[in-house]
Motif scaffolding. Sequence first.
Motif: not given
Length: 122
Positions: A43, A46, A116
Amino acid sequence: MENNITTTDNGKTAAIISYFSIIGWLIAYFAMHKDKKTELSSYHLRQTLLFAIVSIILGWGFGFVLGILIVTTGIIALAYLMYVVYIALFAVWIIGLIGAFKGLKTPMPIIGAKAQTMFPSI
């Protein structure tokens, strides 16, 4: 004596390190994340990748445009607009970093959700 204590940070360290420049991102990805993928590190990796890209584009683009405006108009005070951009980027960076320190998947304003979907393979 046997030590049964196992420690894991569930990707928190990689998430935090990814916020410290592109070098930090590369270290976090290749040394910490690639072989031990976690949701948290993915997460934040990214987010920080998109943040780095956006920061570079804004820095160069805004610098170029403001440079031209300053040269053509002679109004040097326009350079202060760059500070506004850098302060906004810093605030977004801090929000993401705080989320990483807390071990949360807190999206950065404006770019967090987009990151994401843009980099699903990380």
